[in-house]
Scaffold this motif. Sequence first.
Motif, PDB file in Angstrom:
ATOM      1  N   MET A 270       0.838  -1.207   0.000  1.00 16.63           N
ATOM      2  CA  MET A 270       0.000   0.000   0.000  1.00 16.63           C
ATOM      3  C   MET A 270       0.866   1.247   0.000  1.00 16.63           C
ATOM      4  O   MET A 270       1.962   1.256   0.543  1.00 16.63           O
ATOM      5  CB  MET A 270      -0.957   0.009   1.197  1.00 16.63           C
ATOM      6  CG  MET A 270      -0.302   0.169   2.555  1.00 16.63           C
ATOM      7  SD  MET A 270      -1.465  -0.129   3.914  1.00 16.63           S
ATOM      8  CE  MET A 270      -2.540   1.292   3.806  1.00 16.63           C
TER       9      MET A 270
ATOM     10  N   PHE B 225      -2.650   6.904   1.205  1.00 13.73           N
ATOM     11  CA  PHE B 225      -3.751   6.354   2.008  1.00 13.73           C
ATOM     12  C   PHE B 225      -4.151   7.337   3.111  1.00 13.73           C
ATOM     13  O   PHE B 225      -5.328   7.644   3.301  1.00 13.73           O
ATOM     14  CB  PHE B 225      -3.285   5.033   2.629  1.00 13.73           C
ATOM     15  CG  PHE B 225      -4.299   4.341   3.501  1.00 13.73           C
ATOM     16  CD1 PHE B 225      -5.207   3.447   2.951  1.00 13.73           C
ATOM     17  CD2 PHE B 225      -4.344   4.591   4.871  1.00 13.73           C
ATOM     18  CE1 PHE B 225      -6.130   2.802   3.754  1.00 13.73           C
ATOM     19  CE2 PHE B 225      -5.272   3.960   5.671  1.00 13.73           C
ATOM     20  CZ  PHE B 225      -6.174   3.051   5.116  1.00 13.73           C
ATOM     21  N   PHE B 226      -3.149   7.868   3.814  1.00 14.79           N
ATOM     22  CA  PHE B 226      -3.486   8.744   4.941  1.00 14.79           C
ATOM     23  C   PHE B 226      -3.811  10.168   4.492  1.00 14.79           C
ATOM     24  O   PHE B 226      -4.592  10.852   5.136  1.00 14.79           O
ATOM     25  CB  PHE B 226      -2.373   8.717   5.997  1.00 14.79           C
ATOM     26  CG  PHE B 226      -2.341   7.411   6.754  1.00 14.79           C
ATOM     27  CD1 PHE B 226      -3.380   7.096   7.621  1.00 14.79           C
ATOM     28  CD2 PHE B 226      -1.336   6.482   6.559  1.00 14.79           C
ATOM     29  CE1 PHE B 226      -3.393   5.880   8.301  1.00 14.79           C
ATOM     30  CE2 PHE B 226      -1.339   5.267   7.231  1.00 14.79           C
ATOM     31  CZ  PHE B 226      -2.373   4.966   8.102  1.00 14.79           C
TER      32      PHE B 226
ATOM     33  N   ARG C 137      -5.512  10.858   1.919  1.00 15.47           N
ATOM     34  CA  ARG C 137      -6.902  10.770   1.520  1.00 15.47           C
ATOM     35  C   ARG C 137      -7.811  10.906   2.743  1.00 15.47           C
ATOM     36  O   ARG C 137      -8.782  11.669   2.740  1.00 15.47           O
ATOM     37  CB  ARG C 137      -7.076   9.411   0.861  1.00 15.47           C
ATOM     38  CG  ARG C 137      -8.348   9.243   0.154  1.00 15.47           C
ATOM     39  CD  ARG C 137      -8.260   7.940  -0.600  1.00 15.47           C
ATOM     40  NE  ARG C 137      -9.586   7.345  -0.619  1.00 15.47           N
ATOM     41  CZ  ARG C 137      -9.896   6.309  -1.395  1.00 15.47           C
ATOM     42  NH1 ARG C 137      -8.976   5.764  -2.176  1.00 15.47           N
ATOM     43  NH2 ARG C 137     -11.097   5.821  -1.367  1.00 15.47           N
ATOM     44  N   ARG C 138      -7.481  10.200   3.803  1.00 18.07           N
ATOM     45  CA  ARG C 138      -8.282  10.312   5.020  1.00 18.07           C
ATOM     46  C   ARG C 138      -8.238  11.725   5.593  1.00 18.07           C
ATOM     47  O   ARG C 138      -9.222  12.238   6.097  1.00 18.07           O
ATOM     48  CB  ARG C 138      -7.751   9.340   6.081  1.00 18.07           C
ATOM     49  CG  ARG C 138      -8.166   7.915   5.844  1.00 18.07           C
ATOM     50  CD  ARG C 138      -7.871   7.109   7.085  1.00 18.07           C
ATOM     51  NE  ARG C 138      -8.287   5.723   6.921  1.00 18.07           N
ATOM     52  CZ  ARG C 138      -8.243   4.839   7.905  1.00 18.07           C
ATOM     53  NH1 ARG C 138      -7.808   5.190   9.101  1.00 18.07           N
ATOM     54  NH2 ARG C 138      -8.637   3.592   7.702  1.00 18.07           N
TER      55      ARG C 138
ATOM     56  N   GLU D 102     -10.551  13.968   3.670  1.00 18.63           N
ATOM     57  CA  GLU D 102     -11.946  13.660   4.026  1.00 18.63           C
ATOM     58  C   GLU D 102     -12.291  14.282   5.375  1.00 18.63           C
ATOM     59  O   GLU D 102     -13.338  14.910   5.541  1.00 18.63           O
ATOM     60  CB  GLU D 102     -12.149  12.132   4.100  1.00 18.63           C
ATOM     61  CG  GLU D 102     -12.165  11.444   2.745  1.00 18.63           C
ATOM     62  CD  GLU D 102     -12.122   9.904   2.843  1.00 18.63           C
ATOM     63  OE1 GLU D 102     -12.410   9.256   1.840  1.00 18.63           O
ATOM     64  OE2 GLU D 102     -11.787   9.383   3.934  1.00 18.63           O
TER      65      GLU D 102
ATOM     66  N   LEU E 147     -19.055  11.620   7.452  1.00 12.72           N
ATOM     67  CA  LEU E 147     -18.595  10.609   6.498  1.00 12.72           C
ATOM     68  C   LEU E 147     -19.753   9.670   6.224  1.00 12.72           C
ATOM     69  O   LEU E 147     -20.576   9.399   7.107  1.00 12.72           O
ATOM     70  CB  LEU E 147     -17.425   9.814   7.084  1.00 12.72           C
ATOM     71  CG  LEU E 147     -16.086  10.530   7.173  1.00 12.72           C
ATOM     72  CD1 LEU E 147     -15.057   9.631   7.841  1.00 12.72           C
ATOM     73  CD2 LEU E 147     -15.593  10.975   5.796  1.00 12.72           C
TER      74      LEU E 147
ATOM     75  N   ARG F 279     -13.371   2.350   6.856  1.00 13.43           N
ATOM     76  CA  ARG F 279     -12.205   2.764   7.647  1.00 13.43           C
ATOM     77  C   ARG F 279     -11.996   1.859   8.855  1.00 13.43           C
ATOM     78  O   ARG F 279     -10.873   1.509   9.191  1.00 13.43           O
ATOM     79  CB  ARG F 279     -12.406   4.193   8.162  1.00 13.43           C
ATOM     80  CG  ARG F 279     -12.104   5.255   7.154  1.00 13.43           C
ATOM     81  CD  ARG F 279     -12.005   6.572   7.897  1.00 13.43           C
ATOM     82  NE  ARG F 279     -11.809   7.683   6.990  1.00 13.43           N
ATOM     83  CZ  ARG F 279     -11.570   8.920   7.420  1.00 13.43           C
ATOM     84  NH1 ARG F 279     -11.530   9.174   8.717  1.00 13.43           N
ATOM     85  NH2 ARG F 279     -11.376   9.891   6.571  1.00 13.43           N
TER      86      ARG F 279
ATOM     87  N   GLU G 233      -1.886  -5.149   4.987  1.00 10.86           N
ATOM     88  CA  GLU G 233      -1.809  -3.923   4.198  1.00 10.86           C
ATOM     89  C   GLU G 233      -3.075  -3.807   3.359  1.00 10.86           C
ATOM     90  O   GLU G 233      -3.762  -4.794   3.108  1.00 10.86           O
ATOM     91  CB  GLU G 233      -0.584  -3.951   3.285  1.00 10.86           C
ATOM     92  CG  GLU G 233       0.716  -3.913   4.077  1.00 10.86           C
ATOM     93  CD  GLU G 233       1.902  -3.544   3.196  1.00 10.86           C
ATOM     94  OE1 GLU G 233       1.944  -2.407   2.698  1.00 10.86           O
ATOM     95  OE2 GLU G 233       2.757  -4.413   2.995  1.00 10.86           O
ATOM     96  N   VAL G 234      -3.361  -2.570   2.938  1.00 12.86           N
ATOM     97  CA  VAL G 234      -4.567  -2.342   2.135  1.00 12.86           C
ATOM     98  C   VAL G 234      -4.142  -2.269   0.672  1.00 12.86           C
ATOM     99  O   VAL G 234      -3.330  -1.434   0.291  1.00 12.86           O
ATOM    100  CB  VAL G 234      -5.265  -1.033   2.549  1.00 12.86           C
ATOM    101  CG1 VAL G 234      -6.501  -0.803   1.692  1.00 12.86           C
ATOM    102  CG2 VAL G 234      -5.626  -1.084   4.029  1.00 12.86           C
ATOM    103  N   ALA G 235      -4.690  -3.176  -0.142  1.00 14.90           N
ATOM    104  CA  ALA G 235      -4.308  -3.221  -1.546  1.00 14.90           C
ATOM    105  C   ALA G 235      -5.473  -2.755  -2.405  1.00 14.90           C
ATOM    106  O   ALA G 235      -6.632  -2.905  -2.034  1.00 14.90           O
ATOM    107  CB  ALA G 235      -3.910  -4.641  -1.932  1.00 14.90           C
ATOM    108  N   GLU G 236      -5.135  -2.167  -3.543  1.00 14.70           N
ATOM    109  CA  GLU G 236      -6.182  -1.681  -4.439  1.00 14.70           C
ATOM    110  C   GLU G 236      -5.961  -2.203  -5.849  1.00 14.70           C
ATOM    111  O   GLU G 236      -4.854  -2.595  -6.206  1.00 14.70           O
ATOM    112  CB  GLU G 236      -6.175  -0.158  -4.456  1.00 14.70           C
ATOM    113  CG  GLU G 236      -6.734   0.449  -3.188  1.00 14.70           C
ATOM    114  CD  GLU G 236      -6.563   1.955  -3.162  1.00 14.70           C
ATOM    115  OE1 GLU G 236      -7.585   2.646  -3.212  1.00 14.70           O
ATOM    116  OE2 GLU G 236      -5.408   2.396  -3.109  1.00 14.70           O
TER     117      GLU G 236
END
Lengths: 796, 339
Positions: A484, A489-490, A492-493, A496, B107, B115, B127-130
């Motif tokens: 990742m 990632f962070f 983006r948060r 938001e 949100l 989240r 881990e976060v995969a896309e």
Amino acid sequence: MKISYNWLKDYINLKLSPEELKDRMTFAGIEVEAVEQLGKNLKQIKIAKVVKFEQHPNAEKLSVCLVDDGTETKQVICGAPNCKNDIKVAFAGIGTQIQDFIIKKAKLRGELSFGMLCSESELGISTDHDGIMILPEDAPIGTDLASYLGLEDTCYDVEITPNRPDLLGIIGVARDLSALLELPLTLPESKLNASNEPIEDHLSLENKVPELCTRYTARMIKNVEVKDSPDWLKKKLISVGLRPINNVVDITNFVMMEFGHPLHAFDYSLINEKKIIVRSAKENEEFPALDEVTYKLKPEDVVIADENRAIALAGIIGGENSHITSSTKDIVIEAANFLYSSIRKTAGRMNISTDSSYRFERDITDEVAEFASIRACELILEIAGGELLKGKLDSFPTKKGLRKVSIRPSRAKKILSIEISPKQIIEYLTALGLNITKESEDNLEFEIPYYRKDLTREIDLIEEVIRLNGYNNVPTFLKSQNIMNKPVFFARRKIENLLVNYGFSEVVNWNFGDPKDLDKLKVNANDKRRDFAKLKNPLGESFSIMRSMLLPSLLKNALHNINHGQKNFRIFELKKVFTRKNEKLATEKLHLTGLLCGELNPVYWKDNSKQLDFYDVKGITEDILAELKLKNCEYQGSEEPYYQPGMGVDVTISGRLIASLGKIDPKIAVKFDINLPVFAIDIDLETIFTMDLFQDHVFEIIPKFPPVLRDVSFIIAKEHKYADIIETMRKAGKNVISKIVLFDEFAGKNIKDGFHSLTFSLVFSSDTKTLTDEYINNILKKVIKALINSYNTEMR
Amino acid sequence: MKEELNKVVVSAKTEIIEAKYMHELMLLKSRYIGKKSILNNFMQKIGSLSKEERPAFGQTLNIAKNQISQLIADQEEKIKELDYNTTLRSESIDLSMPGRKRAKGSLHPITKVWREIEDIFMSMGFEVAEGPDVEDEYHNFDALNTPQDHPARELSDTFYLDDDVLLRTQTSTVQIRTMENHSLPIKIISPGSCYRNENDASHSPMFHQVEALLVDEGVTFTDLRDMLNIFVKEMFGDKIESRIRPHFFPFTEPSAEIDIVCVKCYGEGCNLCKGSGWLEMGGAGLVDPNVLEKLGIDSEKYTGYAFGLGMDRIAMLKYKIPDMRLLFENDIRFLKQFS
Ligand SMILES: [Zn+2]
């Protein structure tokens, strides 16, 4: 604790450089906190010969010498009475540092001097300052003094962890290093020659506190000669930061450094009734110590006493009433051990820390007392002479046998995840002084030497195995895959969250879109957003593409809400948009689109209501871009077809479009059945995230001097752009204007047509000086001049 | 002169006590004891007295000065206190009136759940995969061991852009792509939008799913059960147990469906769980050796688990949202509830 490289070499044949040794010790668990190069200052001092010696013409006590340092002959003025022709001297040339000063060329009573002949005290070798140092005749000219005297050494200040009292002496460290480096260990072997006179005839011992004094031994030597120690001994002590005192005391300190076991020497003649008693102190008993302080004792303290008085505070400090002096003839050598917690308590309460208490507080071993005592007596006989009496006095109340601990090689392998054979384990542990006593399949039993009190369980042995094997030789398997992109990632948060704090509610729409929506928005026929990712089997025409823009969905959400009576709202969607032309799959880009409608703030009884305007929306956009740490954003009129003319802005960074914002053209809004003013923000996050944004913030120095504020107000033709005006002021203000804030703008009343009044607040600051009024006025004049020169303006 | 002084002292006393404002008091101060004051005048005049009278008068003068200073100081305190009380009165407010608030946004409930899932898994080292929404048939079906004639491949089930380009029907596609591009071990979740060609009260053509994948040496069925149990409890609370039942998915073997204890009735049976006490949550299993072998992974050495959950459904259960359509209607009154 200090240990010296040369001293270590007495026991093991080190081949590592002092620097390499430092790393090896640290990774074996003996952390080196500081390294000192000894003799560094003597490296610059050269051995030289006085080749000519004459009386100074103008000064009775000075002489003019010519000295040869092997490369050239120099004139030096000397004031020492022992200086004469044809001697070898320690010469410090120009530029040499002696203690705190650097030798310079000097003129003494009219005669030039190109250096200095040094005394031993000036060189820090001894306290002798009676004259210059005279070296033996065979001392080689030109050699540096450090190598000639053998004073080059490296001293390590090491931290000994509380579980390893065996490392409190240099032999203990050498033993550990010998195991680590697989080098043989050479220990001093002592033999004592005693007279036929038994010690019991002269001295008796009574240990009244066997639980607090776990061992007490005393040996006695008659007719010693107390004097200065020989050079080798002095050098050893100096190399570990100890001060030489006299031969007897120096030997006890030397042996303490060797074995890690403190000793104490008494003047026999000062022991009353010839009896040593180990006992608890009496309440408020007074004890005059070597440090010239008289301590008040408590019953929890242990003292060494004779029949009348305390002569030492056990394990901590000796007494003023019984120590060794130059007139001492007969001595008693104490080698003892005391309960560590008792020593810690007493030393702590009295706030004394000595080399002795430091060690006794760390639970050293009863057995070493004997070895240390023998070694010390041997050295005293050798150096200070005298006759050792036969035997010793020894109180050893609770003698324990040696402990046995087993280790399973399979267990070691499992815990350490290394391939290790029983043979290797035996090698490691015997190198540390353990004896293998039983060996069967997957079970090795070892006898633990007395000096390793810390080894009591299997896991302790496993620790020793891995320590010798090397912690960093253990294989590792996990690695950070970096699948990742965490910064994105962070980020983006973060955006938001920022929008939520600005009152936006997040919407989630289907990713399907209606191609007709782009017609409504007047998007050009050749716009990339018309490269639709079309579905073959859509739910219907209005869901026939994957969205290439988020705005139509948000306009539809707005309509839904307006139709349901909601007129104040802010919504955003952060999603992928899709286009597809020649690519096999689609191009998917992350976008953020926001839509705002209604009032700036919730209705509040103290405030007047205010409808959102362009600048509110611009401010929010600027904040979002600032949150992403974007710099050098440029704002210019938008090319998007759906903003009201003159009310849309594109944001670019070095020519790349990253965002746009503005008021939706009412003519377009109405096509979506919206009759209220709505504003939109669109941010191309995909493009922004490819930029190099995510460096860590680096702290900036806060200016030391307080900022100064000044206002400047002028009337200026409206055609001049704010951005240009600011730039003009900034340039004229050099680096002193740190901030320019517009705080008022108005037109009309008393102001001619086509002009408006602007008032700016300028912040002056400098990190090098306090800004004077005069200085600021000068800068201000320059700013005004620049404005008048550049624009159609007049000052107010 | 002494009498004269007495008179001055008397008048000063009355005037000082009557002073109501600070500036008034300061005027009196300079008039009586300042540099050019009346008392200073007396001081000048001392010289005109006889030597014998001087000390006594000097003393009297000093006492008078001290008295007046003290009076002024006292009065100063009084006036300050009065001023303070006046301030309190003028600033008094109705404490019950509403405070100033800023509009707070929100949100989307799906994002909140999304989240939360990311945080649970990331805290356990995932881990976060896309990956892309628009996928090829290979990653969506072939690589996942889906038979050529499987009904899911039909136009009636899946949206297509071309014959072999489609909208992904699950985020397992990301797992394949990650295994293609990264070395083992792999420990990921892949949340994202998925699409299926259906649209009714309980099915949305676009929905949100998260898949978890762990491939390493020695991964077992126990690891799968552990992770599911932990996840469900972290997400729904300690009371919610989970269980798995045998099922079929082409890309896992053994395959299972995941049930959790009903979040409404805690297993008693209600209309939400249709009386069973359990709710269906998603699918799980050990990665089929075929899937690994296709990717060139030694399935003897490596094993893995995978599971997939519907995030929209989790959001609905967690926030007790009765109708799925509310999620995509984007009514501001609905959205604001999640601020
Ligand atoms: Zn239920």
